[in-house]
Write an enzyme that holds these catalytic residues in place. Structure first.
Site, mmCIF file in Angstrom:
data_model
loop_
_atom_site.group_PDB
_atom_site.id
_atom_site.type_symbol
_atom_site.label_atom_id
_atom_site.label_comp_id
_atom_site.label_asym_id
_atom_site.label_seq_id
_atom_site.Cartn_x
_atom_site.Cartn_y
_atom_site.Cartn_z
ATOM 1 N N CYS A 1 27.770 -1.616 36.232
ATOM 2 C CA CYS A 1 29.137 -1.862 35.745
ATOM 3 C C CYS A 1 29.269 -3.230 35.094
ATOM 4 C CB CYS A 1 30.134 -1.721 36.898
ATOM 5 S SG CYS A 1 30.361 -0.013 37.405
ATOM 6 N N HIS A 2 28.869 -4.289 35.846
ATOM 7 C CA HIS A 2 29.001 -5.631 35.268
ATOM 8 C C HIS A 2 27.732 -6.450 35.431
ATOM 9 C CE1 HIS A 2 32.977 -4.168 36.616
ATOM 10 N NE2 HIS A 2 33.269 -4.445 35.358
ATOM 11 N N GLY A 3 26.601 -5.783 35.775
ATOM 12 C CA GLY A 3 25.311 -6.469 35.778
ATOM 13 C C GLY A 3 25.025 -7.341 36.975
ATOM 14 N N HIS B 1 31.364 -6.763 43.918
ATOM 15 C CA HIS B 1 32.170 -7.269 42.807
ATOM 16 C C HIS B 1 33.440 -6.433 42.694
ATOM 17 C CE1 HIS B 1 32.912 -7.714 38.261
ATOM 18 N NE2 HIS B 1 33.410 -8.767 38.851
#
Lengths: 255, 181, 471
Positions: B145-147, B125
């Protein structure tokens, strides 16, 4: 005005030139040898450089380092990747720390550089009666008229004249500034057995070594001169075109 | 006012000739300028010593089944996991059509060595390092960080990452040693 | 109230120009709004060439700075890394090293053009000052730049030149320690030299802007030295001088490329390919060629200068000032001269090292007062046949000083008082000493006197008159 300008320019260039070529301490001027790398069309004589590598490893590497040359760069002078890998792995390098925190030895890789024979300058001096065998990676650029100097030095050993002042571990060589140097004559005929069968006279060995050291000091030389030729041709056309353009633009103006 | 036709033509051809020379000269200047710029730009590319592929050899014997290690390669972390039989089964059982980035498990490991999973520990990502040791909803890795959730084969299953964790070029030198890069 | 300027341009160009008159400024400098004398010769190309050199140095320097490491442990290796591993690193490095020499060649010719054609004379004094400041900044920049590769010459040149400042009485040693950031040239010195070497070129850019601003006040000088009288004397800068400048760039690049590709180390010194070693001094420390004349002047003063050698001439100058200018100020100068002379006779003297330093800086600073030292009413040497001789003599003197600077310190003795007359009180007369004396005599004695006594040739009525006469 034109002539005086020309004279001034020649004087300037002459002085700049002589300032640039200041030679050291009363040594004899090096013998002038024609080299393959000389001049506008200079090239790397690959077979000679390969032989020179052999000379370096067998004769010089005992005392002189070559620490700026990475094994991988040898592919530029005709060695294959496999040969380079094999050569590198003959040396041991310290690496680490490992997971126990210890340093360990590992065989060399193409990305490694040639090893110096001594750990540091003091060790080198201790092993050589206080004299320091310089690293050879840049020696050709670090001496005035370097290639001819190294060749002359290697082939120039002579019996000392009566008035020479030699220390206990010194030898006479008229090409060395001061005449007395700590390196004994390193080359004799057939000191190496060339793999390509070339006869190993002292002159041949010295030439091959100089070709190798020149490449080691300036690996970019051949590419530099080749690009230079293209650039000079381009610039000549550019300058000519702008000269004509200038003349045409100015044609109808009183000036 | 009395310029003759021939004078006018001469002026015109003179002008066009002059313009042509000036134009080609200016053109050469432009080409030369562009050509001179390339070496500068290229000097910012990786230098020869950086390119000389740094490769790393890793000894796998200390990594027991179910354990994973993280080593550095080319400045980035690499996960090496000694997968359990359960990990491998789960990885093989996944229907490829469900995957955002379809890749069969066998294509992400070496033949006969499928218990060893070697991947770049960099979330596809935005580059964070995912947490391992069977983290996340799919028993693999989870990026905090963003799952993003990765499965036991390191494939993206949930979350914003677009691709599976990258498998670097590597080879087995013998049963217990791999060389990455 | 704001200065509102209606832009002469249309469209979006006019829109921007009305709010920020950059296009007008460009036109004023190189475009249609810059009427330039029509008779400029090729010596007028060297200004734009100097600008080209500045841009080249900044560009190559920036790309070198991306790979260079300014620490004593890493500096030399980082330069070799650039030469061997960085793509085209050898090209960027050689362009920068050769470019520095080219910059000085171009600037020296540019200065000599100014000296010959009287470009420094009224009303262009401030233009000349900006130029002198640029030259001094260039020398500082080049000096620090040469230290960065951390070779033997880098280190020892830095040591010798920074040590100069210890010549100043009382504060000298503190200044040197401050410069060094330590007790010798070492890592702190190298690091700050890198920072300053990166900064100064941009200061130079600023002074160049001022230099061009000053140029725009009265426009370019020209080979006749006669002021522009009207549009018949001028032509627009573009396209006439733009195309001529580009031709000049071509010739410049041919010379530049010849060095970069075929003799990149010719103007340098082989000792700088040896890593710096604080324990071993090279047998022969030489600065780069463009510093040689100043180095000769520095080393020329091998004797202490008693105060009366300054005091007595000062008294003479003071008397002249009283007679020709202002009695009060002249009287002050005479008094100062008297005091110095008396002190001198009781033994006060300027120590030789300090004297050398003062002469070296003085040789640059004296350029600043040249507009007032030259008393001639005629600007251009084209019409000053006597001055022409002295101009060339000055040039030869500069070359001789340069040659002397390249030689060992004990070279060039002409009269050996210590040996022949066994007199150790009179200094030996050396080539450098004669050259230095002549250098200052040219400015302080010859230039003022020439203006008074020279018989000049009749100057043309105007630029266009001289141009038409040639046909």
């Amino acid at each position: 005005m034109r002539i005086t300008t020309f004279i001034a320019v020649s004087i300037v260039s002459g002085l700049i030139g002589s300032a640039a070529l200041a030679s050291g301490g009363g040594a004899e001027h090096p013998k002038q040898v024609p080299w393959a790398f000389d001049g506008v069309f200079g090239k790397v004589d690959q077979p000679s450089v390969q032989r020179g590598l052999q000379v370096y490893r067998e004769v010089c590497a005992a005392c002189h380092g070559l620490k700026r040359v990475a094994f991988r760069t040898l592919t530029q002078v005709g060695f294959s990747e496999a040969e380079v890998k094999a050569l590198a792995s003959q040396y041991q390098y310290k690496d680490g720390p490992n997971d126990d925190g210890d340093m360990f030895d590992r065989p060399g890789r193409p990305s490694d550089k040639f090893q110096a024979p001594y750990a540091n300058e003091k060790a080198a001096r201790a092993a050589n009666n206080g004299a320091y065998p310089p690293d050879l990676s840049l020696i050709i650029k670090a001496r005035p008229d370097g290639a001819n100097y190294v060749y002359s030095l290697l082939t120039g050993y002579q019996p000392a004249p009566a008035d020479a002042h030699l220390g206990p571990n010194q030898y006479y060589n008229p090409y060395f500034p001061g005449g007395a140097l700590a390196m004994p004559e390193p080359l004799k005929a057939d000191a190496v057995q060339y793999q390509d069968g070339t006869k190993a006279t002292v002159d041949q060995i010295a030439r091959d070594l100089v070709n190798f050291l020149q490449w080691a000091a300036e690996p970019e030389m051949q590419e530099r001169k080749a690009i230079g030729l293209k650039v000079m041709i381009y610039l000549s056309i550019f300058t000519l075109l702008f000269y004509i353009a200038k003349k045409r633009v100015w044609r109808d103006i009183e000036h | 006012m009395g310029a003759t036709t021939s004078e006018k033509t001469a002026e015109k051809t003179g002008e066009t000739r002059r313009d042509f020379i000036v134009l080609s000269a200016a053109g050469m200047a432009a080409v030369g300028g562009a050509a001179v710029l390339w070496p500068f730009v290229d000097s910012m590319n990786p230098s020869a010593d950086v390119l000389a592929m740094a490769s790393t050899e890793v000894n796998l014997s200390p990594v027991a089944e179910g354990q994973e290690i993280k080593i550095m390669w080319r400045g980035k972390p690499v996960f090496i996991r000694h997968r359990t039989a359960k990990n491998i089964e789960e990885a093989k059982a996944v229907n490829l059509a469900e995957l955002r980035h379809p890749e069969a498990d066998k294509d992400r490991v070496k033949d006969g060595k499928e218990q060893w999973l070697v991947m770049l520990g960099v979330c596809t990502h935005l580059g964070c390092v995912p947490l391992g040791k069977e983290a996340g909803d799919f028993g693999g890795w989870f990026c905090p960080c963003h799952g993003s959730h990765y499965d036991t084969s390191g494939r993206i299953r949930k979350g914003p990452a677009p691709a599976n964790l990258l498998v670097p070029p590597y080879a087995f030198l013998n049963d217990t040693t791999i060389k990455i890069g | 109230m704001a200065l509102h300027h209606k832009s002469p341009y249309k469209g979006w160009v006019g829109w921007i120009d009305e709010r920020m008159p950059i296009f007008y400024a460009i036109d004023k400098v190189v475009g249609s709004k810059h009427p330039t004398p029509r008779n400029l010769n090729y010596f007028w190309n060297f200004g734009s060439l100097a600008g080209l050199c500045l841009v080249t140095q900044i560009l190559t320097g920036l790309f070198l700075a991306m790979h260079y490491a300014a620490s004593t442990q890493l500096a030399f290796d980082s330069v070799e890394h650039i030469m061997r591993d960085v793509n085209y690193g050898w090209l960027v490095r050689y362009m920068h090293a050769v470019g520095a020499s080219m910059f000085f060649i171009v600037v020296y010719i540019h200065i000599f053009r100014g000296l010959y054609y009287g470009s420094y004379k009224r009303p262009r004094e401030v233009l000349w000052w900006m130029g002198v400041i640029i030259l001094i900044l260039m020398m500082a920049t080049a000096f620090m730049g040469y230290v960065l590769p951390w070779g033997q010459m880098s280190f020892w040149g830095a040591t010798v030149i920074t040590n100069l400042f210890s010549a100043f009485p009382l504060v000298g040693d503190s200044i040197v320690t401050l410069l060094w950031g330590g007790f010798s040239v070492d890592n702190p010195t190298l690091n700050r030299f890198f920072a300053l070497h990166f900064l100064l070129p941009f200061v130079i850019v600023g002074v160049v802007v001022l230099h061009i601003l000053a140029l725009n006040a009265f426009g370019s000088n020209n080979p006749t030295g006669i002021d522009v009288k009207g549009p018949q004397d001028t032509i627009p800068f573009h396209p006439y001088y733009t195309v001529k400048d580009f031709f000049g760039f071509g010739v410049f690049f041919l010379v530049f490329a010849a060095f970069v590709f075929y003799a990149p180390n010719y103007l340098g010194h082989p000792d700088n390919y040896i890593e710096a070693n604080p324990m071993v001094t090279p047998p022969h420390i030489v600065p780069e060629w463009y510093f040689l004349p100043f180095y000769a002047i520095l080393r020329a003063i091998t004797f202490d200068i008693p105060f009366y050698l300054i005091g007595l001439p000062l008294m003479g100058a003071g008397v002249w000032w009283m007679m020709n200018r202002c009695k009060v100020n002249g009287g002050l100068i005479v008094t100062l001269g008297l005091v110095l002379s008396v002190l001198g006779f009781v033994g006060a003297a300027i120590d030789s090292k300090l004297a050398g330093v003062l002469c070296m800086f003085g040789s640059l600073l004296i350029l600043l007062v040249l507009p007032w030292l030259d008393t001639s009413a005629v600007r251009s040497a084209n019409y000053r046949p006597m001055y022409r001789w002295f101009f060339w003599l000055f040039g030869v003197d500069a070359l001789i000083l340069g040659y002397a600077g390249s030689k060992p310190a004990d070279w060039g003795t002409i009269i050996n008082f210590s040996d022949t007359l066994n007199n150790h009180n009179i200094p030996d007369i050396t080539v450098s000493l004669v050259g230095t004396a002549y250098y200052f005599a040219h400015f302080l004695i010859i230039m003022p006197l020439l203006g008074k006594f020279e018989k000049t040739l009749p100057v043309p009525e105007s630029i266009s008159a001289s141009v038409l006469k040639k046909d």
